[in-house]
Every structure is written in structure tokens, then in C-alpha cells.
Design a protein around this motif. Structure first.
Motif, short mmCIF file in Angstrom:
data_model
loop_
_atom_site.label_atom_id
_atom_site.label_comp_id
_atom_site.label_asym_id
_atom_site.label_seq_id
_atom_site.Cartn_x
_atom_site.Cartn_y
_atom_site.Cartn_z
N ASN A 1 0.86 -1.18 0.00
CA ASN A 1 0.00 0.00 0.00
C ASN A 1 0.89 1.22 0.00
OD1 ASN A 1 -2.78 -1.11 0.20
ND2 ASN A 1 -1.89 -2.10 2.00
N LEU A 2 0.83 1.97 -1.09
CA LEU A 2 1.73 3.11 -1.24
C LEU A 2 1.05 4.36 -0.72
CD1 LEU A 2 3.00 2.30 -4.85
CD2 LEU A 2 4.06 1.68 -2.67
N GLN A 3 1.89 5.28 -0.32
CA GLN A 3 1.37 6.54 0.18
C GLN A 3 0.53 7.22 -0.90
OE1 GLN A 3 4.46 9.18 1.42
NE2 GLN A 3 3.25 9.97 3.11
N ASN A 4 -0.62 7.76 -0.48
CA ASN A 4 -1.46 8.53 -1.41
C ASN A 4 -2.10 7.67 -2.51
OD1 ASN A 4 -2.43 11.08 -1.57
ND2 ASN A 4 -0.88 11.83 -3.02
N GLN A 5 -2.22 6.39 -2.21
CA GLN A 5 -2.70 5.43 -3.19
C GLN A 5 -4.18 5.64 -3.53
OE1 GLN A 5 -1.52 1.23 -2.43
NE2 GLN A 5 -3.59 1.06 -1.68
N THR A 6 -4.53 5.37 -4.78
CA THR A 6 -5.94 5.41 -5.21
C THR A 6 -6.36 4.00 -5.61
OG1 THR A 6 -5.40 5.79 -7.52
CG2 THR A 6 -5.58 7.74 -6.09
N HIS A 7 -7.66 3.84 -5.84
CA HIS A 7 -8.18 2.49 -6.11
C HIS A 7 -8.96 2.45 -7.42
CE1 HIS A 7 -7.10 0.98 -2.11
NE2 HIS A 7 -7.26 2.26 -1.77
N ALA A 8 -8.71 1.40 -8.16
CA ALA A 8 -9.37 1.23 -9.46
C ALA A 8 -10.46 0.16 -9.36
CB ALA A 8 -8.35 0.81 -10.52
#
Lengths: 787, 261
Positions: A31-38
Motif C-alpha cells: 500500500n503506497l502513500q497517497n494510493q488510489t483504487h481502481a
């Protein structure tokens, strides 16, 4: 006596400590910093025209960053196919475009239409459901025979038909085979279906894309069996990112079974979208999505004919197969029913004439590609079934008919273009009969009869081609890649070693068995060696793990690199010992001068390489790090005898597997415990195919078994205690370890043994049943008995 | 899963009150409802959990000798009880340990899945379904696939099982889900035999009355000879044709009689 280290030792799998204590690091753990989800919005119809996609409502929903559709991908390429087949008329296969997101049409249930990227997974999904997509449903073509009819609905409008290719092998033998069959004393014919399967690795597919604006570098974390292949395919053919700006990481991967070889749209999407959005983009497949987006396996319909003389000698073999490609060509799909299937049709037998015809067909179904065994299970199933049927028709014992036709002299060039280097089929057959107490079968059958059950015993004797493959050969056959493997051996100053391999472990235990090989060669403890894999930034360009190739090809590269290390280290040792390097011997981690008591330890030599105060700098460079690429001279040919004992309940048709016996010749064995585990897993999947698993479509193209409520995975209590042996060894002649590979054997050899056993049980019970298509579910067996 | 409110009443009265709202839905052990929610196939505004109501939990024997199982009693507790051995044996084979430690009898029979085990036990045992408002005979309670006599907001608080002289449940599992492809519960009472079949019919659990009559005269598998079950109205799917299910009804009935006799 069992060894306690090095090649041949059952070293405990070092990776299991982290796997079994929940400390494995899988892609979904990243889980990366500032991650978004598709969230992928997928077609719920098998075939349709996309009239419009209104994204406005979805874009206005909370947390939504952007909605992507095909028009966002106009400037990038489609998902490439890695193998081009040339058909029997000299034409190259029909190769439709495979867009990242559906362009104008959807072609299977699960075909991705649009993607929502949002702050959270739930927000992305909510917005996905709010998309207004107008699709006009079109007639779907699901059955391959229907797909090839004149006037059939076309899956791709720009192709001439649904026929991908019409492959003949060996085309020059066609007429001779026809003639031999026409004039034969006996011809056994069998029509069968090799059922469509869903691989179902425990870990679903995941992709995380990241982009660093400061360096212009893209990173993709993905559930892959071959990160370098993904980097090449995605970078060069889809997104146009050069390798030095693209890193692909496949960390711990929870099972692949082939379905994680291929380059998928979701990987390209997350990599692409991360730059567009300016933030990392993550997608994790749900199990439901996996059923409609992971490449499926098998799905062949075959007619096979075996011609025999009056004594049971095989004269000729002819097969006609329809192979389902699904709606698009997955990465290696065209190679599976051709070069990984046709070349195996000789099996263990000296059949002089063989002709294989394969028509690959597009349908409105999920793409089909390699699944554990890939083409070889399909070849073995039909061959070992038809041999069994021939034995019954001719009144010859199935064991004796096989023995009569076994190849006994090696090397043996088959009429289907491959040359077996070694093997001893009688030995594995003998071992199988001994292990399974074949002689005591009649007593056990009588006991079953007393209990109202029908007992049967079935055999298969398989061959497979592993260690894919000589690059120049596969290039001629249409592969768009080389199939060598690589290794870098980096010796550290104090003597510990990091081995960077292009192979990838997704459950196979490479971190243990590869370390055993290097430890054995140098004579140091396995704990001094780490195996590094799964990251294009760390490992040399390598082709990855599939086709039971890792120890045969990747292991050989590692041996070559380690040999270079040893050669250089001997020179350093010679300098330190003031001797000639020709006189230096390496044993148990120490270099000595032959015939003297002068020696220097491994660690002293490695330290000298990095602290070269007393060092032959004029002759050799400091440091101790070597890379080797190994390109195999031939395939390897594991073989073995498999036996299955079943009981059939005549009232319900239920099959119970009472015993399963596997006598394999894998050549030399690095870690017997790991090999045994590999065979167990393969057997579970093979028995799963034969007894339980079935990816079924209805006529409209909906998946009927799209969840575990209807797709029957084998459970522990469906399986017997396995009896596995690999003491029959004919070492491979063309690789340095003499190894052949063991990953797929279980899945290749077991289905025909099980089906043969059930047919045996039914025939002993007086039922005139000669074939039942897999899976042999109770209702199918009952229906066959009550035909 | 969509968002919802969760209400955890501790009395039946509070639960009834909470369920009076239009958008409320009762939640038992959640072994069907939670997967349905996770797939976004249902969107209740409020879930009223019945598993915190102590008066709906536990197993006792009443003055008539009936085994009384509270509606919120989990399968594992019924499996461990043993006072109605065939019922306990049946409960011990529902799903897997996780299902048996969450799923409840009330949830199972309120849902009335056509392949669930409990409906066969309730119907064959001629049990009485007790709700917050009334008592319903098993014969009146089950009204077809996923359909029962329950009114909106009505809660199964208890099931009262007359304990038969002998009984047995035979389940032939669907290979994937391991629900009943066909399950037959046979219960022999002093005044006759009842045979209830689950998994097979498009109308959900049903009584095989021909077999009941034959077995009431002669409680042995031989009594079934000559009987047959029509394939009409039987379910047909990937795992078994209607004819196969009809055939299995007879086979499983015979097997339930044999160990029970």
C-alpha cells in the motif's frame, strides 16, 4: 543415506516460515502513500455493441478522481500475443486487436469496459455502478463447432471467420497417416472433451502502478510468474515505456499455475493511470472477477484414432482437435494446442506415423491460455485414454499393450519433431505396479463387490516436455521471445552469496532448492546463500517460471554463473597459496593445493576479492560477481507411470479415489521433499480436473460455475493419501544438473489414470461404458451407467 | 457491501420493534445474508441482529418431551446436544465449522433455501415453528423455495421437535457448495413415518408421501421397492438432472431407513 544439505537433501523450505506465519509480502500487502483504487466495470453480456458510456453521474460521485474508457487508450497499443502460429496452408494466424478497455464492442462476460479511479475501493465501486453504459446485446457464439459454421456470428468483425488457425503437424505425414489408418487391422476411435478450467490460485491477481515524476520512472507491482516478460510486453508493445524507465516487481505470489504468466489489461491500466492521476493506482481482483478475467485453461474437443496391427503394435495416430481461444489471444494461447501439444502425441510409444490437426477457434468466452501442463495434459489425456480403449477392444491387458509399444532406445526421435534424450518407461511401470500392489487388485475388487461397490484400477504412462526451450527452435516455431534463463551470483566480501535469478517462485520453493545447488557446488552452508527473484531492478533479464523450467533452465544458468565464480576464486586462491590455479581444488568450502596440506578458506578468498591488498590485480579484476545466461539445447522429458484405484457407488454414480500412485522419472532430484510436494499439488489439480472442476457456459455466454458455489475445487477429503516415488532416475543428458522438472507432472499424468480407473470399474460391473467426459461427477457417471 | 445501520436488540420485543420499520431486515448468523450483501445483491437500510437475544438461544426439553431449540441457536450447539441424535448428526454436517458456529436454525428455516438441511429435519419431525406471534405446524410453514408462512417482521423464536422413535438424515452433497443435491430425513413415530426431501424439488422441501405410507406399513428399505419419484418438478442444473435427483430421492430414502431401522 539421506543427505543433510546440498543437492539431494530434503532441506526444509525456508520461505514457509514467513508464509505459514502470515508474514509473506504479497502484492495486495503493498500500500503506497497517497494510493488510489481502481474498479473495473465489466461486461455482463457475452457479446454486444457499446452505443454509449455516460460517465458524468459517476464522475460527480464522492471520491471519484477519474473515469477511464477506451478513448483514453487510443494512443497506446493493444495487449500483445507472444506467439504466432503459421497454419498448414502457410498462412499466419488471425490475430485480432486486444484493447486494454473494450473498443466499440464487448466480446465476453467480464470484458472490461471502463475503470473508475477513486479515493477508496468502495467509492470506486459505487461510481462504477453509477456509470450509464448503453449496450445492444448481440448473438453470442459459445460452442466451437457453432463458431466454425458458415454464417456464424463473428467474434471479431475484421477477421474473415472465427478460425484463428488450422494447424497440421507434421503436415507431410498427413497422407501417410490416412493410408495407414485405412489399411489397419484395428482402429480405435475416441471423441472427448478436455474440460475448461479456472486456475483459481489462492491469491487473486493484483496490480499497483506507481509513477515518479522526479525520475520519470514507472513501477508496477504485480502478481506475475515472470516480471521481465511483463516489462518487455507492456513497456514495448502497450505503453511505450523503455525498460530503463519501467520496473516490474512480482513479490511473494500465492500460486500461479500458468494463469499469472500472461500480461493482463489491469497491469497496463494501473501503470498508465498512475501517471495520468499522478498518484499510485491499485487494483485487487475479487474472486468473482477472477472467474471472468483470469485466463482459463484447457477446453479442447478432440477426435483421436489409433491404428494397431493384429498383435497390438501401434501403426499410426491421427487427431483432430478444436481448441478454444476465447474472445482474444492471451499471451501464449496459440502455442498451447500446437507446439506444447502436438509434439507430445508420441507419448512413450514408438508409433511410426502421427498427424495432428488443430483448429483454434474464437468464441465469446474468457481467453484460454496455459494452465498447469499447458497442452501436455491435453495430449496425454487423449493418448492414454485411446490406448486404454484400444487395449479393451482388442482384449489385451492395458499394461501389456503399453509395454509392447514402449520406446526403449534413447535418444529417440519421434515422428512429431522432438528427440527424447533419456527415459526408462519399463522401470517406472514396474515401480508403479509394485507400489500399487497391482497383483492384489482382484482381492480388493472382490471385497468392494461384497459391499455393493465397483472397484477399478486405471493406468496412464505420460511423457512431458519441460525446460522450455531452445530459443532458436522456438523462434522458428513462432515464439516472439527467447526462452533462456539468467542468473547473477554475487559473492559478498565475507563469503555470503546473493543469487539473482530470472526464475520466479510462486510456491515452488526456489529460495530453498536453488540455494542447495549453489551450496553444494561451493561446499558452504545453505544459510549463507539468498535467492533474489521477482524484481526487474534486481535480477538480470530472465524469462520466468512456467512449464516446469526453473531448475532445468534457471538452475542451469545458476550453475554456469557459479562455475565462473569458482574459476575466478580458484585463481585468487592460487595467488594466496602461491600455487598454479590448475592445482587448486575446492572441497567443503576450502581451496587447497592438490597433494599438499596447504589450503585457504572460502571466506578468505572472497575477502581478498573485495580487499585486494594481496591480489593479482594485473591478471584479474577485484570483486566476485558473475552473470550467466543459459539457453537449453533441448527440452527435458520427464515421464512416469501413474495408477489410480477407485470405487464407484453404482446407486449414485459417486466416484471415491481410494489410492493414487505416481512413479516419476524426474532425472536427478535437488530436494526430494519439495519434489514430492510438487507432485502432490499436481495430483490434486489433475484429480480436480478429472472429478470435480468444470467451467461451464450457457448458450448465451454466461458462466454457470462462476463461484465456489458451483465450481468444485478439490478439497482434502476428495483426495486419498498419495503414494509418490521418484527413485527411477535417468538423468537429463544436456543440462549440467541432469534434472528434468517436476512441477506439472502430477496434473498431466493423473486425469487419464482416474478416468481409465472409472471405466475399468464400470466395465467390471457389467456396464458397457467406454468413455465419460470430465469431470466425472456423480450425475454423469450415473447417466452413463443408465445410458 | 453497501452501508447499513446495525441494530442489536437483546430482547424479542425490541427486535420486533426494530423490524417494524420498512427497510429493516432480520440478521441471524448471516451465513446467507452476509455473502449476499458482500456481492451487493441486497441493500437493507437496517440489519436487526437476532444473535444477541438470550431468550432465543439454547436447547431444552419441554413437558411433552419435545426438543425445543431457540431460534438463535447455532448449528454447533445442536450438533453437540445429542438428545435428538439424528438432528444433531444432521447439524454436524451443515457447511463447515465456521458456518456451524455462526449459522442459526432460525436463520436457516426463515430463508428456506431449497438445498438447506434444516427444512428437511423440521418437516420430517413434524416440528412446530414458534414465532413472536404464533405457533406454525411444519406442514404449513414451508411454502416453496425461499418462501415460508412468516409475515413481514415475524421472527422464528423457537422450533419444537417431537423426538421420533428412530430417525436418520442422508445428504448427497453437491460437489462444489456441499449443500444437499438431495437430502432425505426419515422420522419414525409411533403413529407413522414421515419422509422429507430437500435439495431436489423446484418447490423446496417436500414430503414423499408414497414412501411415508409404505414405510409406515413396513419400516425397511424393501418397502420402497416399486416406488418411484417423478422427475417432473425436480431441479435440474450443472450438478444433476431432474431424473438424477428423482433417482437420488429414492436411494437416499432407502439409506436413511437402513441405518435408522
Amino acid at each position: 543415506m539421506p543427505k543433510d544439505g546440498g543437492i539431494g537433501a530434503s532441506s526444509k523450505r525456508r520461505e514457509d516460515l514467513r508464509f505459514l506465519t502470515g508474514r509473506g509480502k504479497y502484492t495486495d500487502d503493498i500500500n503506497l502513500q497517497n494510493q488510489t483504487h481502481a474498479y473495473f466495470v465489466r461486461s455482463d453480456v457475452a457479446h454486444g455493441t457499446i452505443n454509449s458510456i455516460d460517465t458524468s453521474a459517476a464522475e460527480a460521485m464522492p471520491g471519484v478522481l477519474r473515469v477511464f474508457t477506451a478513448k483514453d487508450f487510443e494512443a497506446v497499443g493493444g495487449i500483445p500475443c507472444g506467439w504466432q502460429i503459421t497454419d498448414r496452408h502457410g498462412e499466419v494466424m488471425q490475430e485480432p486487436k486486444h484493447p486494454v478497455l473494450a473498443e466499440g464492442k464487448v466480446r465476453h462476460v467480464g470484458d472490461p469496459i471502463a475503470v473508475v479511479v477513486a479515493e477508496t475501493q468502495a467509492q470506486a465501486r459505487d461510481a462504477g455502478e453509477a456509470l450509464d453504459i448503453d449496450i445492444t446485446e448481440l448473438p453470442a457464439v459459445i460452442d466451437m463447432r457453432d463458431a466454425l459454421k458458415d454464417g456464424a456470428t463473428k467474434v471479431h468483425d475484421d477477421l474473415t471467420s472465427n478460425l484463428c488457425y488450422d494447424w497440421g503437424f507434421v503436415e507431410e505425414n498427413r497422407d501417410a497417416v490416412d493410408e495407414a489408418i485405412k489399411g489397419a487391422h484395428h482402429v480405435t476411435t475416441l471423441e472427448l472433451t478436455n474440460n475448461r478450467l479456472v486456475a483459481n490460485p489462492m491469491e487473486p491477481r493484483v496490480a499497483v502502478g506507481d509513477y515518479d515524476f522526479s525520475t520519470d520512472e514507472h513501477t508496477l507491482y504485480t502478481t506475475s510468474q515472470n516480471p521481465h516478460v511483463i516489462r518487455l510486453l507492456m513497456g514495448a508493445f502497450v505503453l511505450g515505456i523503455p525498460e530503463h524507465k519501467l520496473r516490474v516487481v512480482a513479490p511473494d505470489v500465492g500460486g500461479g499455475f500458468g494463469t499469472k504468466i500472461f500480461h493482463y489489461a489491469e497491469e497496463a491500466f494501473c501503470t498508465f493511470a498512475a501517471k495520468e492521476i499522478g498518484r499510485p493506482v491499485k487494483w485487487t481482483s475479487s474472486r468473482s472477477e477472477a472467474f471472468m478475467s483470469d485466463a482459463h485453461g484447457r477446453d479442447h474437443v478432440t477426435k483421436i484414432e489409433l491404428a494397431l496391427d493384429k498383435d497390438g503394435n501401434f501403426l499410426a495416430l491421427r487427431t483432430d482437435t478444436l481448441a478454444n481461444m476465447g474472445a482474444y489471444l492471451s499471451t501464449f494461447a496459440p502455442s498451447v494446442p500446437t507446439w506444447l501439444h502436438g509434439t507430445l502425441m508420441a507419448g512413450n510409444y514408438k508409433t511410426p506415423l502421427i498427424y495432428v490437426n488443430v483448429k483454434a477457434v474464437f468464441t465469446n468466452t474468457v481467453p484460454v491460455d496455459a494452465y498447469r501442463g499447458a497442452g501436455r495434459p491435453e495430449a496425454t489425456f487423449q493418448l492414454e485414454r485411446v490406448v486404454d480403449k484400444a487395449a479393451r477392444e482388442m482384449g489385451i491387458d492395458p499394461v501389456e499393450l503399453r509395454r509392447k509399444n514402449f520406446i526403449t532406445e534413447f535418444p529417440y526421435a519421434t515422428p512429431v519433431a522432438v528427440e527424447y534424450d533419456t527415459g526408462d518407461y519399463h522401470a517406472t511401470m514396474d515401480k508403479l505396479l509394485e507400489m500399487s500392489d497391482h497383483a492384489g487388485f482382484d482381492t480388493r475388487a472382490a471385497e468392494s463387490k461384497k459391499n455393493g461397490k465397483l472397484r477399478g484400477f486405471g493406468i496412464s504412462h505420460y511423457i512431458e516436455a519441460c525446460g522450455i526451450a531452445p530459443s532458436n527452435l522456438v523462434g522458428q516455431l513462432g515464439a516472439r521471445a527467447g526462452l533462456y534463463e539468467s542468473a547473477t551470483v554475487r559473492v559478498n566480501a565475507t563469503g555470503s552469496i546473493s543469487v539473482m535469478t530470472g526464475s520466479h517462485s510462486h510456491g515452488q520453493g526456489h529460495e530453498t532448492s536453488f540455494a542447495q545447488v549453489v551450496a553444494d557446488m561451493i561446499g558452504i552452508d545453505e544459510s549463507q546463500i539468498d535467492i533474489v527473484h521477482g524484481d526487474t531492478a534486481k535480477t538480470p533479464m530472465g524469462m520466468g517460471t512456467y512449464g516446469s523450467r526453473s531448475i532445468a533452465v534457471g538452475g542451469s544458468a545458476m550453475v554456469k554463473a557459479t562455475e565462473k565464480i569458482i574459476n575466478k576464486a580458484k585463481k585468487i586462491a592460487a595467488h594466496l597459496l602461491e600455487a598454479s590455479d590448475a592445482d587448486i581444488e575446492l572441497k567443503d568450502g576450502a581451496f587447497s593445493v592438490a597433494g599438499t596440506d596447504k589450503s585457504v578458506a572460502w571466506g578468505d578468498v572472497t575477502l581478498a576479492a573485495y580487499v585486494p591488498h594481496n591480489y593479482p590485480l594485473e591478471d584479474i579484476e577485484p570483486g566476485l560477481e558473475e552473470t550467466a545466461f543459459y539457453d537449453p539445447a533441448n527440452f527435458t522429458y520427464p515421464s512416469g507411470g501413474y495408477g489410480c484405484e477407485v470405487e464407484v457407488d453404482p446407486e449414485t454414480g459417486k466416484v471415491t479415489v481410494l489410492g493414487f500412485y505416481a512413479a516419476d522419472d524426474f532425472g536427478n532430484i535437488v530436494n526430494p521433499m519439495i519434489v514430492e510436494g510438487q507432485v502432490h499439488g499436481g495430483l490434486a489439480q489433475g484429480i480436480g480436473q478429472a472429478l470435480l472442476e468444470n467451467c461451464a457456459y450457457d448458450a448465451e455466454g454466461q458462466i454457470l460455475s462462476g463461484s465456489y458455489m458451483d465450481y468444485a475445487m478439490p478439497r482434502a477429503d476428495d483426495l486419498p493419501m498419495f503414494n509418490v516415488d521418484h527413485s527411477c532416475i535417468t538423468p537429463c543428458t544436456h543440462n549440467p544438473l541432469g534434472v528434468k522438472g517436476c512441477g506439472e507432472a502430477g496434473a498431466i499424468g493423473s486425469p487419464p489414470a482416474l478416468v481409465n480407473a472409472v471405466i475399468d470399474a464400470l466395465q467390471r460391473g457389467g456396464h458397457d461404458v467406454t468413455h465419460i467426459d470430465m469431470p466425472l461427477s456423480p450425475d454423469r457417471v450415473w447417466a452413463a451407467m443408465n445410458g | 457491501m453497501y452501508n447499513f445501520e446495525i441494530n442489536r436488540p437483546s430482547t424479542i420485543a425490541d427486535a420486533v420493534k426494530a423490524l417494524a420499520s420498512d427497510e429493516a431486515q432480520a440478521l441471524g448468523g448471516g451465513q446467507t445474508l452476509i455473502p449476499t450483501l458482500k456481492q451487493r445483491l441486497a441493500s437493507p437500510e437496517t440489519l436487526v441482529s437476532l444473535t444477541g437475544i438470550d431468550e432465543m438461544k439454547g436447547i431444552c426439553v419441554d413437558d411433552d418431551g419435545r426438543l425445543c431449540v431457540g431460534g438463535a441457536t447455532i448449528h454447533a450447539d445442536v450438533a453437540a446436544d445429542g438428545r435428538y441424535p439424528a438432528l444433531s448428526a444432521m447439524a454436524s454436517h451443515i457447511g463447515d465449522p465456521a458456518v456451524r458456529n455462526r449459522g442459526t436454525i432460525g436463520g436457516s428455516i426463515a430463508n428456506n433455501d431449497p438445498a438447506a438441511c434444516y427444512p428437511a429435519a423440521v418437516l420430517a419431525s413434524n416440528a412446530t415453528v414458534v414465532t413472536n406471534t404464533r405457533e406454525i405446524d411444519a406442514d404449513d410453514y414451508f411454502q416453496g423455495m425461499f418462501t415460508t408462512a412468516l409475515e413481514e417482521g415475524e421472527i422464528v423464536t423457537e422450533v419444537k421437535f417431537p423426538v421420533p422413535e428412530v430417525a436418520n438424515y442422508q445428504k448427497f452433497v453437491q460437489p462444489a457448495s456441499r449443500f444437499a443435491l438431495v437430502g432425505v430425513f426419515v422420522a419414525k413415530f409411533s403413529d407413522g413415518v414421515r419422509v422429507a426431501v430437500t435439495g431436489a424439488s423446484e418447490d423446496g422441501v417436500f414430503r414423499w408421501t408414497d414412501a411415508e405410507a409404505a414405510l409406515s406399513d413396513n419400516f425397511s428399505a424393501d418397502a420402497l421397492e416399486g416406488l418411484s419419484v417423478s422427475a417432473d418438478g425436480m431441479m435440474s442444473d450443472l450438478h444433476g438432472s431432474a431424473a438424477y435427483r428423482a433417482h437420488l430421492v429414492k436411494v437416499m430414502t432407502g439409506r436413511a431407513v437402513t441405518p435408522a431401522a
